[in-house]
Enzyme design. Structure first.
Site, mmCIF file in Angstrom:
data_model
loop_
_atom_site.group_PDB
_atom_site.id
_atom_site.type_symbol
_atom_site.label_atom_id
_atom_site.label_comp_id
_atom_site.label_asym_id
_atom_site.label_seq_id
_atom_site.Cartn_x
_atom_site.Cartn_y
_atom_site.Cartn_z
ATOM 1 N N SER A 157 0.867 -1.175 0.000
ATOM 2 C CA SER A 157 0.000 0.000 0.000
ATOM 3 C C SER A 157 0.905 1.226 0.000
ATOM 4 C CB SER A 157 -0.872 0.025 1.263
ATOM 5 O OG SER A 157 -1.406 1.321 1.475
ATOM 6 N N TYR A 170 -1.318 -0.918 10.031
ATOM 7 C CA TYR A 170 -1.498 -1.280 8.612
ATOM 8 C C TYR A 170 -0.276 -0.839 7.796
ATOM 9 C CZ TYR A 170 -3.608 -1.386 3.931
ATOM 10 O OH TYR A 170 -3.869 -1.633 2.600
HETATM 11 N N1 LIG Z 1 -8.664 -0.720 -1.716
HETATM 12 C C1 LIG Z 1 -7.671 0.108 -1.422
HETATM 13 O O1 LIG Z 1 -7.867 1.355 -1.351
HETATM 14 C C2 LIG Z 1 -6.293 -0.429 -1.158
HETATM 15 C C3 LIG Z 1 -5.246 0.493 -1.050
HETATM 16 C C4 LIG Z 1 -3.975 0.024 -0.797
HETATM 17 C C5 LIG Z 1 -3.717 -1.314 -0.666
HETATM 18 N N2 LIG Z 1 -4.745 -2.195 -0.759
HETATM 19 C C6 LIG Z 1 -4.416 -3.614 -0.580
HETATM 20 O O2 LIG Z 1 -4.836 -4.333 -1.705
HETATM 21 C C7 LIG Z 1 -5.215 -5.657 -1.328
HETATM 22 C C8 LIG Z 1 -6.629 -5.934 -1.821
HETATM 23 O O3 LIG Z 1 -7.469 -4.921 -1.337
HETATM 24 P P1 LIG Z 1 -8.975 -4.775 -1.860
HETATM 25 O O4 LIG Z 1 -9.377 -3.373 -1.620
HETATM 26 O O5 LIG Z 1 -9.114 -5.384 -3.188
HETATM 27 O O6 LIG Z 1 -9.689 -5.675 -0.739
HETATM 28 P P2 LIG Z 1 -11.116 -6.439 -0.713
HETATM 29 O O7 LIG Z 1 -11.993 -5.918 -1.809
HETATM 30 O O8 LIG Z 1 -11.599 -6.370 0.685
HETATM 31 O O9 LIG Z 1 -10.702 -7.937 -1.069
HETATM 32 C C9 LIG Z 1 -9.934 -8.688 -0.187
HETATM 33 C C10 LIG Z 1 -9.807 -10.117 -0.707
HETATM 34 O O10 LIG Z 1 -9.000 -10.860 0.214
HETATM 35 C C11 LIG Z 1 -9.713 -11.999 0.712
HETATM 36 N N3 LIG Z 1 -9.390 -12.084 2.133
HETATM 37 C C12 LIG Z 1 -9.744 -11.244 3.131
HETATM 38 N N4 LIG Z 1 -9.241 -11.664 4.317
HETATM 39 C C13 LIG Z 1 -8.550 -12.798 4.056
HETATM 40 C C14 LIG Z 1 -7.808 -13.715 4.850
HETATM 41 N N5 LIG Z 1 -7.710 -13.584 6.191
HETATM 42 N N6 LIG Z 1 -7.210 -14.766 4.243
HETATM 43 C C15 LIG Z 1 -7.319 -14.946 2.907
HETATM 44 N N7 LIG Z 1 -8.027 -14.134 2.107
HETATM 45 C C16 LIG Z 1 -8.633 -13.069 2.666
HETATM 46 C C17 LIG Z 1 -11.177 -11.760 0.417
HETATM 47 O O11 LIG Z 1 -11.788 -12.974 -0.011
HETATM 48 P P3 LIG Z 1 -12.797 -13.875 0.880
HETATM 49 O O12 LIG Z 1 -13.671 -12.938 1.664
HETATM 50 O O13 LIG Z 1 -13.537 -14.650 -0.179
HETATM 51 O O14 LIG Z 1 -11.890 -14.719 1.712
HETATM 52 C C18 LIG Z 1 -11.138 -10.833 -0.805
HETATM 53 O O15 LIG Z 1 -11.116 -11.596 -2.002
HETATM 54 C C19 LIG Z 1 -5.063 -5.725 0.187
HETATM 55 O O16 LIG Z 1 -3.813 -6.292 0.505
HETATM 56 C C20 LIG Z 1 -5.113 -4.262 0.605
HETATM 57 O O17 LIG Z 1 -4.428 -4.036 1.810
HETATM 58 C C21 LIG Z 1 -6.030 -1.793 -1.000
#
Ligand SMILES: NC(=O)c1ccc[n+]([C@@H]2O[C@H](COP(=O)([O-])OP(=O)(O)OC[C@H]3O[C@@H](n4cnc5c(N)ncnc54)[C@H](OP(=O)(O)O)[C@@H]3O)[C@@H](O)[C@H]2O)c1
Length: 293
Positions: A157, A170
């Protein structure tokens, strides 16, 4: 001027061309049922990869409905070391073969002031965001190394590069993953494996509804925390689409010379150069201001 004089003085320090991966190769994307993981799995399918995705509960209605077409789901809960241990067996069940591309994407978005973060919450966060990503990579590496080519992307991130108040745990987890990624990049280069870190900014994935929050609503940090969170969520809602992040991840996967760091969203193109010019305190101030504090 001769060609020798024009040579990039740093070229001997940069990554040499690596063997490529492509259509027909197997890709594993953790957290493929939502947001960035879902978009990346779709992009990999469209590029001709055989894609295995993970979900904590692959049989649930939610997972089935949100799994991109062409993606095979296997169970994985990064908070549970036993589940990570079962991953090689799960991959064998679906005859995944050698994983040539690993996108370590799944993660928890935790929020809370340093003073009020419970031990269990911090331990779980580091298990999911850091140790889990590293241990999944350890399971995949022996076969990828034997094959002599592969790509690994750690999804961090921008908060791993630009810390924000009330998001210390985080940001620390994402900075840790970045350090693992950069170190492994040199370790794995002799085996034809490229390692990159992707640092998204604010991305509109709905993650705001899934954040974990640890703050005393009547405590000394309550007001400022609420302001930060309100702005964080608004930034996410106005953020770029997950597809744009997936396109960058595909660059890391397909480029014969993948970069160490990719970043998109939250004016990443300005923030990184600015951070090399501005005093650190000024940079931290800009980030706080963007979150209303
Ligand atoms: N969105 C943002 O603004 C943003 C910014 C910076 C970085 N990120 C990073 O990008 C990545 C994805 O973010 P996103 O926004 O796409 O998140 P998201 O929409 O909440 O998706 C998270 C995914 O991870 C799975 N997951 C959640 N907890 C888990 C666990 N304990 N073990 C295994 N799988 C798990 C969920 O699947 P299930 O529920 O089916 O298990 C889901 O497919 C993360 O690492 C996040 O920190 C996001």
């Amino acid at each position: 001027m001769t060609k020798r004089h024009l040579r990039n003085p740093f070229s001997r320090l940069s990554t040499p061309e690596l063997p490529t991966v492509g259509p027909g190769d197997t890709a594993l994307v953790t957290g493929a049922t939502s947001g960035i993981g879902q978009a990346t799995a779709t992009a990999l399918v469209n590029a001709g990869f055989r894609v295995i995705g993970t979900s904590r509960d692959p049989g649930s209605l939610n997972s089935v409905a949100n799994t991109p077409e062409g993606v095979t789901l296997v169970p994985l809960d990064l908070s549970d070391p036993a589940s990570i241990d079962r991953l090689p067996g799960e991959l064998e069940k679906v005859r995944a073969g050698t994983v040539s591309v690993l996108v370590n994407n799944a993660g928890e978005s935790q929020n809370g002031p340093l003073e009020e973060l419970p031990h269990d919450a911090m331990t779980r966060l580091f298990q999911i965001n850091v140790i889990g990503q590293v241990e999944v990579t350890q399971k995949i590496l022996p076969a990828m190394r034997d094959q002599g080519r592969g790509r690994i992307v750690f999804v961090g991130s921008m908060l791993g590069s630009f810390p924000l108040a009330h998001r210390g745990s985080y940001g620390a987890s994402k900075a840790a993953v970045k350090a693992f990624g950069f170190s492994a990049r040199r370790e794995l280069r002799p085996f034809g494996i490229g390692v990159s870190v992707m640092e998204p900014g604010a991305i509109d994935t709905g993650i705001s509804q899934r954040r974990t929050i640890y703050v005393d609503r009547n405590g000394p940090y309550a007001d400022e925390f609420a302001t930060m969170l309100k702005n964080l969520n608004a930034n996410e809602a106005e953020g770029i689409s997950a597809g744009i992040v997936a396109d960058e991840i595909m660059e890391a996967v397909t480029d014969p010379r993948p970069k160490p760091l990719y970043a998109v969203g939250s004016s990443a193109g300005v923030a990184f150069p600015a951070s090399r010019l501005l005093p650190r305190d000024a940079m931290h101030g800009i980030i706080a201001k963007r979150h209303g504090i």
